[in-house]
Write an enzyme that holds these catalytic residues in place. Sequence first.
Site, PDB file in Angstrom:
ATOM      1  N   ARG A  54      16.122-114.759  47.951  1.00 52.45           N
ATOM      2  CA  ARG A  54      15.884-115.172  46.563  1.00 52.45           C
ATOM      3  C   ARG A  54      14.829-114.317  45.848  1.00 52.45           C
ATOM      4  O   ARG A  54      15.041-113.892  44.715  1.00 52.45           O
ATOM      5  CB  ARG A  54      15.410-116.636  46.508  1.00 52.45           C
ATOM      6  CG  ARG A  54      16.495-117.649  46.552  1.00 52.45           C
ATOM      7  CD  ARG A  54      16.019-118.874  47.287  1.00 52.45           C
ATOM      8  NE  ARG A  54      15.828-118.505  48.675  1.00 52.45           N
ATOM      9  CZ  ARG A  54      16.813-118.508  49.573  1.00 52.45           C
ATOM     10  NH1 ARG A  54      17.983-118.936  49.242  1.00 52.45           N
ATOM     11  NH2 ARG A  54      16.596-118.107  50.817  1.00 52.45           N
ATOM     12  N   THR A  55      13.690-114.128  46.473  1.00 51.09           N
ATOM     13  CA  THR A  55      12.586-113.484  45.747  1.00 51.09           C
ATOM     14  C   THR A  55      12.956-112.058  45.370  1.00 51.09           C
ATOM     15  O   THR A  55      12.824-111.650  44.212  1.00 51.09           O
ATOM     16  CB  THR A  55      11.300-113.524  46.588  1.00 51.09           C
ATOM     17  OG1 THR A  55      11.100-114.864  47.037  1.00 51.09           O
ATOM     18  CG2 THR A  55      10.103-113.073  45.785  1.00 51.09           C
ATOM     19  N   LYS A  83       6.825 -94.176  60.782  1.00 55.79           N
ATOM     20  CA  LYS A  83       6.131 -92.999  61.339  1.00 55.79           C
ATOM     21  C   LYS A  83       4.628 -93.223  61.392  1.00 55.79           C
ATOM     22  O   LYS A  83       3.865 -92.319  61.691  1.00 55.79           O
ATOM     23  CB  LYS A  83       6.422 -91.775  60.480  1.00 55.79           C
ATOM     24  CG  LYS A  83       7.888 -91.433  60.347  1.00 55.79           C
ATOM     25  CD  LYS A  83       8.066 -90.295  59.338  1.00 55.79           C
ATOM     26  CE  LYS A  83       9.496 -90.188  58.861  1.00 55.79           C
ATOM     27  NZ  LYS A  83       9.617 -89.395  57.639  1.00 55.79           N
ATOM     28  N   ARG A 104       6.204-107.961  49.176  1.00 49.35           N
ATOM     29  CA  ARG A 104       6.081-109.019  50.201  1.00 49.35           C
ATOM     30  C   ARG A 104       5.700-108.356  51.509  1.00 49.35           C
ATOM     31  O   ARG A 104       6.274-107.327  51.885  1.00 49.35           O
ATOM     32  CB  ARG A 104       7.388-109.791  50.369  1.00 49.35           C
ATOM     33  CG  ARG A 104       7.347-110.742  51.562  1.00 49.35           C
ATOM     34  CD  ARG A 104       8.550-111.621  51.660  1.00 49.35           C
ATOM     35  NE  ARG A 104       8.560-112.645  50.624  1.00 49.35           N
ATOM     36  CZ  ARG A 104       9.466-113.612  50.541  1.00 49.35           C
ATOM     37  NH1 ARG A 104      10.443-113.679  51.436  1.00 49.35           N
ATOM     38  NH2 ARG A 104       9.411-114.506  49.583  1.00 49.35           N
ATOM     39  N   HIS A 132       2.236-117.492  47.433  1.00 49.12           N
ATOM     40  CA  HIS A 132       3.539-117.051  46.903  1.00 49.12           C
ATOM     41  C   HIS A 132       3.536-117.457  45.422  1.00 49.12           C
ATOM     42  O   HIS A 132       4.221-118.388  45.015  1.00 49.12           O
ATOM     43  CB  HIS A 132       4.655-117.743  47.685  1.00 49.12           C
ATOM     44  CG  HIS A 132       6.024-117.166  47.487  1.00 49.12           C
ATOM     45  ND1 HIS A 132       6.318-116.216  46.525  1.00 49.12           N
ATOM     46  CD2 HIS A 132       7.192-117.431  48.145  1.00 49.12           C
ATOM     47  CE1 HIS A 132       7.608-115.924  46.606  1.00 49.12           C
ATOM     48  NE2 HIS A 132       8.156-116.641  47.574  1.00 49.12           N
TER      49      HIS A 132
END
Length: 306
Positions: A54-55, A83, A104, A132
């Site tokens: 969703r986000t 890396k 996120r 959030h």
Amino acid sequence: MSNLKGRNLISITDFTKEEYIRILDIAEEFEKNPKQAILNDKVVATLFFEPSTRTRLSFESAANQLGARIIGFSDPGGTSVQKGESLHDTITMVSSYSDLIVMRNPREGSSRYASEVSTVPVINAGDGANQHPTQCMLDLYSIRKTQGTLDNLNIALVGDLKYGRTVHSLTQAMCNFNTTFHFVSPDELKMPESVKMSVRNANLNYYEYSDINEIIPVADIIYMTRVQRERFPDLIEYERVKDSCILTANMLKGCKDNMRILHPLPRVNEITTDVDKTPYAYYFQQAQNGVYVRQALIAAILGVRK
Ligand code: CP
């Protein structure tokens, strides 16, 4: 109200009550008219170091519908993080490629750190169990839309209150609206003391329960959450508590007519599918509201809405 242009959104407490209300009002405008080419010259970067449906997709849909271009990744496995590149260097580079970064990351505090490194605004799309804030903004939008107000409500927060970043942000935001809080969880997943202190500091009341049935007659909003397997250091403890708060359609007899059930999603088994057909289920519309709220945030932070 202060201008939101160029601001970061890392914690819900970064914005004032007046700023929340302004974002909700702008989101209402976008809900009526979501396709507006007002960001044709802008690039939005979405950096997802942790899974999301969703986000990420609602941010990308929001930016696309406003005419912006999207760059980014949904899996750091395909980037130079593999890396050994540091978050500092990744953010330094991406901020030179974009006008806004949405990130996120599983590490608490990583979004705040990114905002200190970046030369463009950063929106926190979830940092570990911490915050959030854009979910919180769409939760506020959904509460106002279903209840007609944000003031004087009984909000029940249910499930994983310890690791659930959405319930931490929402509790802090609702402290501005004379809320009575009802926290329902097993002992192992109680609301952290720091969040309860925010409620006490606002001179508001909270009540704690282990049985979800106790809050059904009083709640205006029941905010369900998933017990998050990925946050448990000990999976034996997860197994012990994972089924402790389950809501079924049968349990809703006796709830208020105006009561609505929210959930940030994804769900596992904490809301049985028979609840979906009841008039109280609002979680899929709640997720849809995320597009309008994220349009409002992007437009305000990029300075095309005041
Ligand atoms: N509500 C929420 O954050 O969902 P995703 O994890 O799918 O983005």
